[in-house]
Design an enzyme around this catalytic site. Structure first.
Site, short mmCIF file in Angstrom:
data_model
loop_
_atom_site.label_atom_id
_atom_site.label_comp_id
_atom_site.label_asym_id
_atom_site.label_seq_id
_atom_site.Cartn_x
_atom_site.Cartn_y
_atom_site.Cartn_z
CG ASP A 327 2.81 0.13 5.87
OD1 ASP A 327 1.96 -0.64 5.40
OD2 ASP A 327 3.30 1.06 5.22
CE1 TYR A 412 5.08 6.98 -0.79
CE2 TYR A 412 3.09 5.64 -0.90
CZ TYR A 412 3.74 6.85 -1.08
OH TYR A 412 3.05 7.94 -1.56
#
Length: 670
Positions: A327, A412
């Protein structure tokens, strides 16, 4: 996991938080002279773009996936004094959105010159991070593709306005006939209506591989239709009432204001001092963390950041067995930070700091309220009741300083929190929340790699592998790391009653030894020492990294996941500090085949004794989703602590004043 969000290139975050008496922004802080570790300013970002343009390095097709401060070395930063001239250089990654050519440049905005420029070999080095513009490109390309549209029609889906073709990092994906191609992949979800959560309705068995430069689907994988889950996953209040009525107001107030002070980006609190930075890739970065001890200011860490995080999934099917993301390196964690809201994300007497980042076009944009700073009560710090002195008691309550930010990457949401304690402890916590990634299965047939959280809706098993970078500076820059285990002593002359246990200390002397695994049964921790600085007992001063260990990478060693996320195969790595060693998976993990970063740096072997070190620590949950985590997930906590170990000569919190709770006596008796 993290599915990349669809965001516009020209996205400008709007301030949505009204200021109040309990909320301060960085505008409230007194201005300070520039420091070499200050965050980038809008003027500096604009200057870098202008200088590159004047040098002929920028066209209408140029995109700026990453613009970072080229940080000065630790000795230059430590030697800086207020008023000294400051040289500012920016590391700029460039991408041609028409040809796919990529380059990196070093721009001196103080001198107004390009210091260095080189083309990236994207086939060997990997690709620059995904741009926000490319999120939109992928969805547009996929939804226009005839093959994808037919696959959706075969599944009975004709209203494509409610389809979400989610743009995803391509991992190690490559095509022999497209060397160096810039690729992304797309899975599909649906909505019941425009406000519905798409994660409740995954379209299984369908993957589109997209060349984002040619703007076309170059491969469509269709493993067959699976019924699309129909139950909505609404978590908003209006769909889950009636609301509870038995919660009384909880107010946190500090009538005299907070106990910390900000001068520019230098924060001081309870003998702690450090500088606060924020960049587009890592998000929050702390510099020059030090603690006052009498008349000395003693360094602990030169730099601390969450340098990478991976999310790797366990599904075996061809449509999902590639799903694993980095990420920070692929999506730029800092650029996905939230504009925080008072009373929701942060509570109490809050000070916010804005972040200035570069957009896709190399122009500055301000993210308001990116960083939250506040104090909070943390229970009992220490107490003793003296049974030999009429039960006289002394106690002190603990207070901690919190510096945090929150990033949303697709489904998320991650909160990242640095904690500073009055006893000299530093802690870090990652709070994972948001919505679990989903796929579709035949109802009632969930297999061994996930949890069916609603009829036909599978939440796959997965791992979150956070990696912090800690540039050690324990009482100076010459440090050594020791591994400390607690071990039993065999019965014998040294242990006649069989009750003795002791510690086994192993210096990590050579980086060729590779990374280290935690061992909860041995209470394993890692002690960062300074052999040249002794405490009053004649021992080296130290800070100890105390882990909260979980499984490391569970993918097979020869898998693409394990190669690309190799930092996550060990809990701790120690390397000699080098300016170019910035990120544990390498500078460009996007479409990198793996092996970059920590495995490469440790292979040759370097002495790690009494020198400048970086400690890399991997932690995080192996997530086996629960029914209670749908349709939105309560926070999952993970982290570590750094505890002073002989760094101070005695308890450093003995000088805390006695508290006098309102309406009660002192928190001590005599």
């Amino acid at each position: 996991m993290s599915v990349a969000p669809v965001r516009a290139t020209t996205n400008v975050h709007k301030r949505v938080v009204p200021m109040s008496s309990c909320c301060h922004t960085d505008a409230d802080a007194a201005p300070a002279a520039p420091h070499p570790l200050d965050p980038l300013t809008a003027d500096e970002i604009s200057a870098a773009r202008r200088i590159l343009t004047e040098e002929g390095r920028v066209t209408d097709a140029t995109r700026f996936p990453l613009v970072l401060l080229d940080e000065p070395d630790r000795h230059t930063a430590d030697a800086h004094r207020d008023g000294d001239p400051v040289v500012r250089r920016l590391r700029v990654t460039l991408l041609d959105s028409v040809t796919g050519a990529a380059a990196e440049a070093l721009v001196d905005v103080t001198a107004g010159a390009v210091v260095a420029h080189r083309a990236l070999d994207t086939e060997q080095e990997g690709q620059p991070p995904v741009t926000f513009e490319e999120y939109e490109i992928v969805e547009q390309v996929v939804k226009a593709d005839p093959g994808w549209r037919k696959a959706m029609a075969d599944r009975g889906v004709t209203d494509l306005d409610l389809a979400v073709a989610a743009p995803l990092g391509a991992g190690p994906l490559r095509f022999e006939d497209r060397p160096g191609a810039r690729l992304m992949r797309s899975l599909t979800w649906l909505r019941c209506d425009a406000s519905d959560s798409p994660w409740a309705h995954p379209v299984a068995g369908l993957v589109a591989d997209v060349d984002v430069i040619e703007r076309k689907v170059v491969r469509l994988i269709d493993t067959g239709a699976v019924p699309i889950p129909t139950e909505c996953g609404r978590y908003e209040a209006e769909f889950n009432g009636p609301a509870r009525t038995d919660l009384r107001p909880l107010e946190i107030t500090q009538p005299e204001g907070p106990s910390f002070a900000l001068s520019g980006r230098l924060l001081t609190w309870q003998k702690w001092r450090f500088r606060i930075d924020f960049n587009g890739r890592e998000g929050l970065v702390l510099h020059q963390i030090a603690h006052e001890d009498g008349d000395r200011v003693r360094p602990v860490l030169h730099r601390a950041s969450l340098a990478e995080m991976a999310v790797a999934y366990a599904e075996p099917g061809d449509d999902r067995n590639w799903v694993a993301f980095l990420d920070a390196g692929e999506y730029s964690l800092g650029r996905n930070a939230n504009a925080l809201k008072l009373g929701c994300d942060c509570l109490g007497e809050i000070t916010y700091l804005d972040a200035v980042l570069s957009d896709d076009l190399g122009n500055p944009e301000t993210l308001p309220n990116a960083i939250c700073i506040h104090e909070e009560d943390y229970g009992l710090l220490w107490k003793h009741t003296d049974i030999f002195n009429d039960m006289a008691a002394e106690s002190r309550r603990a207070r901690r300083l919190v510096v945090s930010y929150i990033a949303t990457v697709g489904n998320y949401d991650y909160g990242f929190y640095w904690y500073f304690h009055q006893d000299g402890t530093i802690a870090f916590e990652a709070k994972s929340t948001g919505i679990v990634q989903t796929s579709a299965v035949e109802p009632g047939t969930a297999d061994a790699v996930g949890t069916e959280v609603a009829p036909g809706l599978l939440a796959p098993f997965h791992q979150h592998l956070f990696c912090v970078r800690l540039d050690a500076a324990v009482d100076g820059h010459a440090n050594t790391v020791e591994e400390v285990d607690v071990v039993p002593v065999p019965s014998g002359p040294d242990n006649p009653n069989g009750n003795v246990f002791t510690t086994r200390v192993t210096p990590l002397a050579d980086s060729a030894e590779g990374g280290r695994l935690a061992d909860p049964l041995a209470g394993r921790r890692w002690r960062i020492t300074n052999p040249g600085s002794l405490n009053r007992m004649g021992k080296p001063v130290a800070y100890t990294l105390v882990p909260q260990p979980g499984p490391v990478v569970l993918a097979q060693p020869d898998s693409a996941v394990a190669r690309r996320m190799a930092y996550g195969t060990k809990h701790v790595w120690v390397t000699r500090h080098r300016p170019e060693r910035r990120f544990p998976a390498g500078d460009y993990p996007n479409q990198n085949a793996g092996g970059a970063g920590l495995p490469l740096w440790t292979a040759a072997g370097e002495s790690l004794e009494d020198t400048e070190l970086t400690v890399w620590h991997t932690f995080g949950p192996t997530h086996l989703p629960r029914l209670e985590e749908w349709p939105v997930m309560p926070v999952d906590h993970s982290g570590f602590t750094l505890k002073p170990t002989g760094f101070f000569d005695r308890n450093p919190s003995l000088d805390l004043p006695k508290e006098t709770p309102r309406g009660e006596g002192h928190c001590h008796t005599a």
